[in-house]
Design an enzyme around this catalytic site. Structure first.
Site, PDB file in Angstrom:
ATOM      1  N   LYS A  85      34.281  44.221  37.711  1.00 11.91           N
ATOM      2  CA  LYS A  85      35.645  43.949  38.185  1.00 11.91           C
ATOM      3  C   LYS A  85      36.621  43.716  37.034  1.00 11.91           C
ATOM      4  O   LYS A  85      37.715  44.284  37.013  1.00 11.91           O
ATOM      5  CB  LYS A  85      35.646  42.702  39.082  1.00 11.91           C
ATOM      6  N   THR A  86      36.227  42.866  36.093  1.00  5.60           N
ATOM      7  CA  THR A  86      37.138  42.513  35.006  1.00  5.60           C
ATOM      8  C   THR A  86      37.499  43.741  34.173  1.00  5.60           C
ATOM      9  O   THR A  86      38.674  43.964  33.844  1.00  5.60           O
ATOM     10  CB  THR A  86      36.509  41.430  34.119  1.00  5.60           C
ATOM     11  N   GLU A  97      41.909  41.186  40.108  1.00  6.20           N
ATOM     12  CA  GLU A  97      40.456  41.107  40.255  1.00  6.20           C
ATOM     13  C   GLU A  97      40.167  40.328  41.538  1.00  6.20           C
ATOM     14  O   GLU A  97      40.702  39.225  41.733  1.00  6.20           O
ATOM     15  CB  GLU A  97      39.861  40.407  39.043  1.00  6.20           C
TER      16      GLU A  97
END
Length: 464
Positions: free
Chosen positions: A121-122, A165
């Protein structure tokens, strides 16, 4: 467009303001003109960055830190019920807002992209933030890590796009209603909050169901959990589904990933045309993250060739295979990987980058619950390294679980053929690594806890 400051958040107080998610929201509110205050357990560069934006940051938790005129108190799931500032908020009847609700309010009126998945995600959120900024679209973004380029995890932009995110760990991503949702993968994790894969699927289905009517789901075509989720949401009539990956049936097909040392060259087939661009981090999984970002941008109407070129400007996120330095011919790299899938992906990427050199890993398990459920798989992942050092479990928000220690990982690693050394005193690690490393080796510090602090110490010890 979004209002400058959401209602009732003119004077927010953040408990745990230094956290990755919390600090991002605080930064955006401060940049929008709110009078931000908060507290954190210890001093940090994040606290200083917040003060530079005009925020008041207290160190330590105490009832007196909460101002009488605070309009709300923002908390994350990590804040315990007996926190003195939370108790003071109840006395003053100050509304308590969960981090996810605060973030959702910041997205209001904007074209939101929410990036979800058990892993990646990051990185994917960061790739989008960098690329959209490079294209002059001035997006707002909230990321769970610091970008190498802008050097921040969040920013208020004047454009109409917000990239966020979306955290599944506590189901908070169900609060968002994005125009585009990305699902990179779906696996069982966060065992304190999810008892089964069925619960995970249900949670992700709820997240996908919140996509705005006419919006788009960008989802992996190769990962089994994502494929299962795709089947479960295909009947949502208002949702456009775009798949990406190496599968022959993918809408955005990854045709080829060519390693170039610590970078990769990626070729995709999109709308019948081949498109090639560079990803400035090694490994197939990062290449796939970039393709997901590409597909999401295209879903917003951004020309693919412009976006592909801009994605090449991404230089990484802190703790995502971040080069910390080199000493005596030994490179030290830092990885946030803490789930077996992430560990395997980063170790395979570094194995490819190492070529004929040795790969040494310093691994710190994260959470007792995760180690209890996935310790065997963590140990098996470490077999990809030439030598491993395993530290004690980093507890984070959890209390110890009887019988759950790093020995679960070490025993599994040895059974898989790994060479492992247990080190219980973190301060001893630089000496241990210096005794193992030779010129040409790669040293990878790995884990979601404070193992990241060891990189500079290892480099200093090697230099001496």
């Amino acid at each position: 467009m979004a209002s400058a400051i959401p209602t009732a958040m003119e004077r927010p107080h953040f408990i745990g303001i230094g956290g990755a998610g919390m600090s991002g929201i605080a930064k955006i509110l401060a940049q929008r003109g709110a009078e931000v205050a908060g507290s954190d357990a210890k001093e940090s560069a994040t606290a200083e960055a917040l003060r530079a934006l005009g925020a008041t940051v207290h160190i330590g938790h105490a009832a007196k830190h909460l101002a009488d005129d605070a309009t709300c108190v923002v908390v994350s799931s990590a804040i315990r019920a007996d926190n003195p500032e939370l108790a003071r908020a109840a006395e003053l009847s100050v509304p308590v807002v969960h981090r996810s609700d605060a973030l959702a309010s910041l997205m209001g009126g904007l074209r939101a992209i929410a990036v979800a998945g058990t892993h990646g995600k990051t990185t994917t959120t960061s790739m989008l933030a960098v690329a959209l900024t490079e294209l002059g679209l001035d997006p707002s973004y909230a990321i769970g890590g610091d970008l190498e380029g802008p050097g921040t995890n969040a920013r208020h932009g004047e454009g109409d796009i917000f990239v966020a995110e979306a955290d599944e760990s506590d189901r908070s991503f169900q609060k968002y209603d994005p125009e585009v949702a990305i699902v990179l993968n779906v696996e069982l994790d966060h065992h304190a909050n999810y008892a089964s894969m069925d619960e995970i699927y249900d949670s992700f289905e709820t997240f996908v169901g919140k996509v705005r009517p006419g919006g788009t789901l960008v989802i992996a075509a190769d990962q089994p959990g994502a494929v299962e989720l795709t089947q479960r949401v295909r009947d949502l009539s208002s949702l456009k589904v775009v798949t990406y990956g190496e599968s022959e049936t993918a809408d955005v097909r990854v045709h080829k990933v060519t390693p170039r040392g610590l970078t990769s060259e990626v070729t995709v087939l999109l709308n019948g045309k081949f498109l090639t661009f560079t990803v400035s981090v090694p490994g197939r999984h990062y290449a796939h993250n970039a393709v997901a970002a590409l597909a999401a941008g295209v879903a917003l109407g951004i020309p693919a060739h412009n976006l592909a070129s801009a994605l090449g400007k991404y230089t990484g996120v802190k703790r995502r295979l971040q080069l910390k330095g080199e000493a005596k011919g030994v490179q030290v790299i830092d990885s946030y990987a803490h789930h077996p899938t992430e560990m395997t992906a980063d170790l395979e990427a570094m194995r490819g980058a190492a070529a004929d050199s040795r790969l040494l890993v310093v691994f710190q398990p994260h959470l007792f619950s995760r180690t209890q459920e996935l310790g065997k798989e963590m140990g098996e992942a470490l077999a990809l390294a030439d030598l491993s050092v395993v530290l004690d479990i980093y507890p984070a928000r959890e209390d110890p679980v009887p019988g759950v220690t790093s020995a679960l990982i070490i025993d599994a690693a040895k059974a898989a053929g790994a060479t492992v050394t247990a080190v219980h005193d973190k301060s001893a690690v630089p000496d241990v690594v210096a005794g193992m490393a030779a010129p040409g080796d790669l040293v990878l510090t790995m884990g979601a806890g404070d193992v990241t602090d060891l990189g500079p110490a290892i480099l200093a010890r090697l230099s001496n």
